[in-house]
Structures are given as C-alpha cells and as structure tokens.
Design a protein around this motif. Structure first.
Motif, PDB file in Angstrom:
ATOM      1  N   GLU A  93       0.825  -1.211   0.000  1.00 19.01           N
ATOM      2  CA  GLU A  93       0.000   0.000   0.000  1.00 19.01           C
ATOM      3  C   GLU A  93       0.859   1.260   0.000  1.00 19.01           C
ATOM      4  OE1 GLU A  93      -4.215  -1.467   2.009  1.00 19.01           O
ATOM      5  OE2 GLU A  93      -2.716  -0.481   3.267  1.00 19.01           O
ATOM      6  N   TRP A  94       2.061   1.166   0.554  1.00 14.96           N
ATOM      7  CA  TRP A  94       2.953   2.324   0.468  1.00 14.96           C
ATOM      8  C   TRP A  94       3.354   2.591  -0.983  1.00 14.96           C
ATOM      9  CZ3 TRP A  94       4.264   6.642   2.499  1.00 14.96           C
ATOM     10  CH2 TRP A  94       5.412   7.300   2.062  1.00 14.96           C
ATOM     11  N   LEU A  95       3.446   1.519  -1.788  1.00 14.36           N
ATOM     12  CA  LEU A  95       3.757   1.715  -3.202  1.00 14.36           C
ATOM     13  C   LEU A  95       2.639   2.482  -3.903  1.00 14.36           C
ATOM     14  CD1 LEU A  95       5.248  -1.789  -4.128  1.00 14.36           C
ATOM     15  CD2 LEU A  95       6.486   0.331  -3.652  1.00 14.36           C
ATOM     16  N   LEU A  96       1.407   2.390  -3.385  1.00 17.28           N
ATOM     17  CA  LEU A  96       0.309   3.190  -3.921  1.00 17.28           C
ATOM     18  C   LEU A  96       0.472   4.668  -3.582  1.00 17.28           C
ATOM     19  CD1 LEU A  96      -2.886   1.069  -3.152  1.00 17.28           C
ATOM     20  CD2 LEU A  96      -1.797   1.419  -5.368  1.00 17.28           C
ATOM     21  N   ASP A  97       1.031   4.935  -2.418  1.00 16.91           N
ATOM     22  CA  ASP A  97       1.242   6.320  -1.979  1.00 16.91           C
ATOM     23  C   ASP A  97       2.576   6.828  -2.517  1.00 16.91           C
ATOM     24  OD1 ASP A  97       2.001   8.629  -0.566  1.00 16.91           O
ATOM     25  OD2 ASP A  97       0.750   8.093   1.130  1.00 16.91           O
ATOM     26  N   PHE A  98       3.655   6.192  -2.085  1.00 18.05           N
ATOM     27  CA  PHE A  98       5.021   6.482  -2.531  1.00 18.05           C
ATOM     28  C   PHE A  98       5.384   7.968  -2.391  1.00 18.05           C
ATOM     29  CE2 PHE A  98       8.704   5.906  -5.469  1.00 18.05           C
ATOM     30  CZ  PHE A  98       9.234   4.807  -4.840  1.00 18.05           C
ATOM     31  N   GLY A  99       4.853   8.576  -1.331  1.00 17.77           N
ATOM     32  CA  GLY A  99       5.184   9.975  -1.069  1.00 17.77           C
ATOM     33  C   GLY A  99       4.342  10.979  -1.821  1.00 17.77           C
ATOM     34  N   THR A 100       3.414  10.512  -2.670  1.00 17.49           N
ATOM     35  CA  THR A 100       2.627  11.450  -3.478  1.00 17.49           C
ATOM     36  C   THR A 100       1.701  12.308  -2.626  1.00 17.49           C
ATOM     37  OG1 THR A 100       1.019   9.687  -3.888  1.00 17.49           O
ATOM     38  CG2 THR A 100       2.689  10.047  -5.571  1.00 17.49           C
ATOM     39  N   CYS A 101       1.156  11.736  -1.561  1.00 21.53           N
ATOM     40  CA  CYS A 101       0.237  12.517  -0.714  1.00 21.53           C
ATOM     41  C   CYS A 101       0.939  13.750  -0.151  1.00 21.53           C
ATOM     42  CB  CYS A 101      -0.322  11.644   0.413  1.00 21.53           C
ATOM     43  SG  CYS A 101      -1.646  10.542  -0.107  1.00 21.53           S
ATOM     44  N   ASP A 102       2.121  13.544   0.427  1.00 20.74           N
ATOM     45  CA  ASP A 102       2.848  14.662   1.028  1.00 20.74           C
ATOM     46  C   ASP A 102       3.208  15.718  -0.016  1.00 20.74           C
ATOM     47  OD1 ASP A 102       2.804  13.642   3.606  1.00 20.74           O
ATOM     48  OD2 ASP A 102       4.616  12.471   3.305  1.00 20.74           O
ATOM     49  N   VAL A 103       3.696  15.271  -1.166  1.00 21.60           N
ATOM     50  CA  VAL A 103       4.147  16.221  -2.185  1.00 21.60           C
ATOM     51  C   VAL A 103       2.959  16.959  -2.806  1.00 21.60           C
ATOM     52  CG1 VAL A 103       5.331  16.452  -4.397  1.00 21.60           C
ATOM     53  CG2 VAL A 103       6.256  14.930  -2.651  1.00 21.60           C
ATOM     54  N   PHE A 104       1.876  16.263  -3.094  1.00 19.86           N
ATOM     55  CA  PHE A 104       0.720  16.921  -3.690  1.00 19.86           C
ATOM     56  C   PHE A 104       0.045  17.881  -2.712  1.00 19.86           C
ATOM     57  CE2 PHE A 104       1.286  14.079  -7.139  1.00 19.86           C
ATOM     58  CZ  PHE A 104       0.526  14.559  -8.196  1.00 19.86           C
ATOM     59  N   VAL A 105       0.018  17.522  -1.430  1.00 19.29           N
ATOM     60  CA  VAL A 105      -0.507  18.455  -0.423  1.00 19.29           C
ATOM     61  C   VAL A 105       0.323  19.731  -0.416  1.00 19.29           C
ATOM     62  CG1 VAL A 105      -0.753  18.845   2.061  1.00 19.29           C
ATOM     63  CG2 VAL A 105      -1.601  16.731   1.055  1.00 19.29           C
ATOM     64  N   ARG A 106       1.632  19.569  -0.463  1.00 22.52           N
ATOM     65  CA  ARG A 106       2.525  20.737  -0.482  1.00 22.52           C
ATOM     66  C   ARG A 106       2.251  21.617  -1.698  1.00 22.52           C
ATOM     67  NH1 ARG A 106       8.446  19.591  -2.381  1.00 22.52           N
ATOM     68  NH2 ARG A 106       7.232  19.531  -4.318  1.00 22.52           N
ATOM     69  N   ASP A 107       2.142  20.992  -2.876  1.00 22.43           N
ATOM     70  CA  ASP A 107       1.992  21.770  -4.102  1.00 22.43           C
ATOM     71  C   ASP A 107       0.627  22.448  -4.201  1.00 22.43           C
ATOM     72  OD1 ASP A 107       4.524  21.151  -4.858  1.00 22.43           O
ATOM     73  OD2 ASP A 107       3.978  19.611  -6.311  1.00 22.43           O
ATOM     74  N   ILE A 108      -0.428  21.766  -3.750  1.00 26.72           N
ATOM     75  CA  ILE A 108      -1.761  22.385  -3.794  1.00 26.72           C
ATOM     76  C   ILE A 108      -1.842  23.541  -2.804  1.00 26.72           C
ATOM     77  CG2 ILE A 108      -4.223  21.998  -3.362  1.00 26.72           C
ATOM     78  CD1 ILE A 108      -3.848  19.166  -4.429  1.00 26.72           C
ATOM     79  N   CYS A 109      -1.191  23.400  -1.661  1.00 24.64           N
ATOM     80  CA  CYS A 109      -1.173  24.509  -0.687  1.00 24.64           C
ATOM     81  C   CYS A 109      -0.426  25.714  -1.258  1.00 24.64           C
ATOM     82  CB  CYS A 109      -0.526  24.049   0.614  1.00 24.64           C
ATOM     83  SG  CYS A 109      -1.539  22.920   1.592  1.00 24.64           S
ATOM     84  N   ARG A 110       0.598  25.463  -2.072  1.00 24.80           N
ATOM     85  CA  ARG A 110       1.330  26.558  -2.688  1.00 24.80           C
ATOM     86  C   ARG A 110       0.536  27.209  -3.814  1.00 24.80           C
ATOM     87  NH1 ARG A 110       7.438  23.998  -3.425  1.00 24.80           N
ATOM     88  NH2 ARG A 110       8.093  24.156  -1.234  1.00 24.80           N
ATOM     89  N   GLU A 111      -0.175  26.407  -4.594  1.00 21.45           N
ATOM     90  CA  GLU A 111      -0.953  26.904  -5.734  1.00 21.45           C
ATOM     91  C   GLU A 111      -2.374  26.331  -5.664  1.00 21.45           C
ATOM     92  OE1 GLU A 111       0.871  26.409  -9.536  1.00 21.45           O
ATOM     93  OE2 GLU A 111       2.892  26.557  -8.716  1.00 21.45           O
ATOM     94  N   PRO A 112      -3.233  26.895  -4.819  1.00 15.52           N
ATOM     95  CA  PRO A 112      -4.584  26.342  -4.651  1.00 15.52           C
ATOM     96  C   PRO A 112      -5.376  26.266  -5.951  1.00 15.52           C
ATOM     97  CG  PRO A 112      -4.083  27.928  -2.913  1.00 15.52           C
ATOM     98  CD  PRO A 112      -2.980  28.034  -3.912  1.00 15.52           C
ATOM     99  N   ALA A 113      -5.114  27.171  -6.893  1.00 18.03           N
ATOM    100  CA  ALA A 113      -5.882  27.174  -8.143  1.00 18.03           C
ATOM    101  C   ALA A 113      -5.599  25.949  -9.002  1.00 18.03           C
ATOM    102  CB  ALA A 113      -5.567  28.438  -8.938  1.00 18.03           C
ATOM    103  N   SER A 114      -4.522  25.200  -8.704  1.00 16.46           N
ATOM    104  CA  SER A 114      -4.160  24.039  -9.520  1.00 16.46           C
ATOM    105  C   SER A 114      -4.750  22.743  -8.985  1.00 16.46           C
ATOM    106  CB  SER A 114      -2.642  23.906  -9.582  1.00 16.46           C
ATOM    107  OG  SER A 114      -2.128  23.567  -8.297  1.00 16.46           O
ATOM    108  N   ALA A 115      -5.677  22.830  -8.016  1.00 14.88           N
ATOM    109  CA  ALA A 115      -6.145  21.639  -7.309  1.00 14.88           C
ATOM    110  C   ALA A 115      -6.732  20.591  -8.240  1.00 14.88           C
ATOM    111  CB  ALA A 115      -7.170  22.039  -6.247  1.00 14.88           C
ATOM    112  N   LEU A 116      -7.644  20.991  -9.132  1.00 12.34           N
ATOM    113  CA  LEU A 116      -8.303  20.021  -9.990  1.00 12.34           C
ATOM    114  C   LEU A 116      -7.301  19.312 -10.903  1.00 12.34           C
ATOM    115  CD1 LEU A 116     -10.846  18.659 -10.974  1.00 12.34           C
ATOM    116  CD2 LEU A 116     -11.238  20.584 -12.519  1.00 12.34           C
ATOM    117  N   GLY A 117      -6.374  20.062 -11.469  1.00 10.30           N
ATOM    118  CA  GLY A 117      -5.353  19.456 -12.313  1.00 10.30           C
ATOM    119  C   GLY A 117      -4.497  18.473 -11.545  1.00 10.30           C
TER     120      GLY A 117
END
Length: 523
Positions: A93-117
């Motif tokens: 199940e970690w291979l399903l995550d592979f750090g994407t949750c942390d990185v995507f949370v960071r990027d969406i918080c930086r650029e909220p308008a890019s959330a849907l993309g």
C-alpha cells in the motif's frame, strides 16, 4: 527532491488547473480555490490533530478486537498467516502512496488554483501504481514459496488496493482543507464493516479467504464514504486516467517514496523472516504483541509531530532554544510513554490473554517489544531533527545499514530461538544501529547535547516499577498491570524526574494557543 510543483507534460483541457468549490455537490469548476482555510486556522489545526490521535487509537483498538476474533475462531496459525499477509499488504500500500500525498498536499497549498489538475494527475498516477503494487506483492509471495492458501489469500488481499488507491486521492483533499476528520470517520466506519464481515466469515468457516473478502468490502466502503464526503473537491472520471504528467510526478516523489519504503521494509523484515524460519505460530505470537505496541508508538509519534514545528522554528538562528526544545521533546515522549509501557510489561499475560488463551505462551515477547518503545522514543523525537538540519543523506545511509544488519541478525536469531530471538535481535539493532547513530549525528551537526539525567531517572523508574509489580503479583497479571503505572508515577516524582512545582506551573499557566514568545517555553 525538486521544489517545483508538478506540471503536465503537454497542455490538456482535462488537466487544466481549475479549482473546485467544496460547497458544489457536483464538483463543477468554480472560481474559489481549494486550499488551507484561513478562518479559525488554529482551531482547525487543533481539531485535526485531536481527531487523528483519537481516531487512530480507536482504529488500533478495533484491530485488536479483529485479532481476537481470528485467534479465538480460527486459531493462532491462521492468525499468523493473516498477520504476514497484512504486513506485506502494508508495504504494498505504500507503493500506492510512494510519497505522493505529502508532495501533492505541499503543491496544492502553494498553488490552490491548480487543485483540480493535481487531482487528475494523481488519479492518472494510481493507474500505474496499482498494477505495480499488485505485481510486487504477488512476486514476494511467489519468491518466499508460501503455501498455496497463503498465496491465494495474498492475491485476494491485493485486490483491496484498487479501492485504497482511490482513498489516497481524497486523503490529499482532506489534508489540504484541514477536514481530515472526514477521512478518519470514513476509515472508522470501514473498520466496523471489516469487524462484522470477518466475524461472519470466521463463523462460516471461510478461513483466510473470508477474512480478506471482508478486507475488500471494507476498503470499498472506505472509498465510497470518501467520495461522498469529498465530492465537492473532486469526482473521479475514467478520462482522468489519461492525464499527462503522472510519470513526472512519480519521479519527483521518488526520494520520499524510496525512503518510506526502506523504513517499512525495516519494520516488517522480522515478520517476513520469522514466517520462513520459524513458522506461522511464531508469527502469531510476535504479531499479537505488536498489535498492543502500535498504539503506544502512535502516541510517541503524535508528541514528536507536535514538537517538530517548534524545534524547526528555532533552527538555526536560536541554538539554545533549539537544544532546549529537543531535550524537552525527548523527555516528554519518555515520560508519557512510560505509563502504558510499564503496564504492558508487568501485565503481559493479561493483555495477550485478551486475544485468546492460545497466545499466552508468547506473552514474554510483549515485554521485549514494550522496552523497544523506549528505544523508538529516540527515532520519534531525535530522528526527525536530522531532517531539520539537512541530514537526509546520512539518515538514508544508516537506515540502509541498519536494514542489512537487522536482516542478518533476525535471520540468525529467528532460526535459533524463534519469536523471542527475533524480538531480542530487533531491540539490539534498534538501539545500536538506529537510536545511537541518530543521537551521534544530531550532536555532531548541532550544538545540542543530550542531557541524560532525567531520561535515566525515567528509565530506572520504569524498570523498577515493572520488575517490582511482576514479582509482587506474579499470579495476578491484571493487578500487576494496574500497580506498575502507579509505582512508576510515584517513582518519577520521588526521583525528581518530574517535580510538583512543574505540574502546578503547568496547571496555572494561561497561554494563547499560538504563543508569541519562546515556543519551547510555552510547551
């Protein structure tokens, strides 16, 4: 790891960074961005932290009930097989995550308008990750030459990852908007469904297949609830699976993913080797003890996470405050963790007996694993400080070395002494190859020097309380489990590890939620 947020490889209307309005039930594009809410931010942070701690503890307790159901109805050998597959499933199940949750949370918080993309790229990435995780789990089961029943149950368990892949998309939305209580509520309901499903399957005599059919049903319910709770953020579509940018996203997440995978393998290698060298009965004894330890580790990690931002705020401009915050965090984790640890150590037979009398033979291993919690206090407090001071590469090196040493040590001890040898190898390697290097690195890279006076008093008080309770109430495990924490609290006051004036000061202190002065002093 690059700091730049993810970008699609080519312009695509389906991947356009259009934000969503959480109040739109159909998930249509809206001008408002999905991001961290600015209203009542302090309250939301406190609420999310509290909900996560309470929710995870409840989920941990529910899994203890699940273990008891399996042991009492199907026996310890089946429970050992279940524990092995569950451990392998956790890594997959970690291979399903592979750090994407942390990185995507960071990027969406930086650029909220890019959330849907971002959500669409994340959905596309899951189309790569699910098959990869499924194949990886199947290959491990094949290479280890497990019995056919274990192999078939493992493949069935792997199918549950299809639904969990969707859950992880919504987890990003819940974390960004500080509505993690929705994630926790959905998981709690799914765990209740799992308990009911497994109870029915065990009663019908369906064995491992029935257990993991319940796992699939539980994960499906988890995903459906996440979709219901998060439909204002994102609604999945098959078209999203063709969104470009997924491979670039996974490449950027690779350093975090590889580090997390290394840690998970380190934590599960003992179960993996024990299953091949000693058998499923030994796995059952060891896994039963682990299930009591996990909630204690969660409490330690929660305290460490709370202090992490305070410690980070002092580096590097305030060396003294940084050192004081590190020391207080270390002492707090030891102090608070000592209460349940001594209770587990003294009342091991009572706690293991809750899962079923068939596991009582393995009660002594709970005492060793309880002691490991004191060692892991270092990794949950001192360890994260290494990331603050930029020592990621050094951490990766010594964790890799620790994994190699642990694999060799556990292989030898499991072959000679079974589950008790595995526990002895685990505590030795954790102490010498993880805790000691963490302390050495922190002291060599910063001005912080661990002051051992209070930690040694805490450890001595815990050892004396546990040993005294065991000898005084040898035939009364429940009474020993109650007496040990009472003795421990008395001893830490008598030894002045904690002083009454400190407690009175804490009770009298009136501070705002976000202190304006020294963060370490406020805590």
């Amino acid at each position: 790891m690059r700091d730049a947020p993810f970008r699609p490889e080519a312009p695509d209307p389906a991947a356009a960074p259009v934000a969503l309005d959480p109040n739109q039930p159909n998930g249509r594009p809206h001008a408002a961005a999905v991001g961290v809410p600015s209203d009542d931010l302090a309250f939301r942070v406190l609420k999310n932290s509290s909900v996560q701690i309470v929710g995870r503890l409840l989920i941990g307790m529910s899994r203890l009930v699940l273990a008891g159901i399996i042991v009492r109805t199907l026996g310890q050998s089946i429970f050992g097989e279940y524990s092995l597959i569950f451990a392998l499933l956790t890594v997959a199940e970690w291979l399903l995550d592979f750090g994407t949750c942390d990185v995507f949370v960071r990027d969406i918080c930086r650029e909220p308008a890019s959330a849907l993309g971002k959500f669409r790229i994340l959905a596309s990435a899951r189309a790569f990750q699910f098959p990869a995780a499924f194949v990886a789990l199947a290959l491990v089961l094949l290479v280890m030459h497990y019995p056919r029943s274990t192999f078939e149950a493992g493949l069935l368990a792997a199918l549950s990852m299809f639904f969990y892949a969707g859950v992880l998309i919504y987890r990003v939305a819940f974390r960004v908007t500080l509505t993690i209580e929705r994630d926790v509520a959905a998981e709690l309901v799914s765990v209740i469904v799992l308990l009911l499903s497994v109870a029915l399957a065990c009663k019908a005599g369906w064995g491992l297949i029935g257990i993991f059919l319940g796992q699939i049903v539980s994960r499906a319910v988890f995903l459906l609830l996440c979709v219901a709770f998060g439909k204002g953020f994102y609604l999945p579509s098959w078209r999203d699976l063709r969104t470009p940018g997924a491979r670039d996203a996974l490449r950027i997440c690779a350093p975090i993913g590889a580090s997390g995978l290394l840690v998970l393998v380190y934590e599960t290698v003992d179960i993996l080797l024990l299953s091949r060298l000693a058998g499923f009965n030994d796995v059952a004894y060891y896994s039963a003890a682990q299930r009591f330890i996990w909630p204690l580790l969660l409490v330690q990690q929660s305290i460490g996470s709370t202090m992490y931002s305070v410690i980070a705020s002092h580096w590097p401009h305030s060396p003294k405050a940084f050192a004081d915050a590190c020391q207080r965090c270390f002492e707090t984790v030891l102090l608070v963790g000592g209460v349940p640890i001594v209770s587990m150590a003294a009342g091991a037979y009572f706690f293991v007996g809750l899962l079923g009398h068939r596991l009582l033979e393995g009660a002594p291993v709970l005492r060793i694993l309880a002691a490991i919690c004191f060692v892991k206090a270092v990794s949950s407090t001192i360890g994260p400080v290494l990331y603050i001071v930029g020592a990621q590469k050094q951490v990766l090196r010594f964790v890799t070395a620790a994994l190699v040493v642990k694999t060799a040590a556990v292989a030898l001890m499991a072959h000679l002494y079974g589950y008790m040898g595995t526990a002895a190898a685990a505590i030795t390697v954790d102490t010498l190859c993880v805790a000691a290097p963490s302390i050495y690195l922190v002291q060599s890279l910063t001005n912080y020097r661990v002051r051992w006076s209070v930690p040694l008093k805490i450890l001595a008080s815990a050892a004396l309380a546990a040993v005294s309770s065991i000898f005084l109430l040898r035939q009364h495990a429940f009474a020993a489990a109650v007496l040990a924490p009472a003795l421990y609290v008395a001893l830490i006051f008598l030894s002045k590890a904690v002083r009454m004036e400190d407690v009175r000061l804490l009770l009298r202190r009136q501070r705002p939620l976000i202190p304006a002065l020294d963060g370490a002093d406020a805590l």
